[in-house]
Design a protein around this motif. Structure first.
Motif: not given
Length: 104
Positions: A94-104
């Motif tokens: 979940g943390e990896a997914t959150r980071k992925k979409y924060q960077e976009s």
């Protein structure tokens, strides 16, 4: 303890305690190195595989099948760490997914 990963392990055969299984010395050394690394760093199977330059399947086989034959106490401790990592993996995902979409 620091780990120096060697690409060429010494190739000497030895006889395990249980069942008379023959394992090459370089595999025995890798299994113990992996077990100790997981104990010290609480690393996941994926992280350990990257560090040692082997597949996740190899790490898993080393710690679940080979390590108990070589060092039962270390195998039990590593098993607890891996179970803990497994219980927490949904959080890391979940943390990896959150980071992925924060960077976009």
């Amino acid at each position: 303890m620091s780990f120096l990963i060697l690409s060429a392990y010494k190739c000497i055969k030895f006889r395990c305690k249980k069942g008379g299984l023959r394992v090459q010395e370089y595999i025995r050394k890798r299994v113990l190195d992996i077990g100790n690394y997981i104990m010290e760093s609480s690393a996941t199977v994926r992280q350990t595989a990257d560090i040692f330059g082997v597949s996740k399947s190899t790490v898993h086989k080393d710690v679940t099948e080979r390590l108990p034959l070589i060092n039962e106490k270390l195998a039990m401790e590593v098993k607890q760490i891996l179970e803990s990592n497994k219980a927490e993996r949904h959080i890391r995902g979940g943390e990896a997914t959150r980071k992925k979409y924060q960077e976009s």
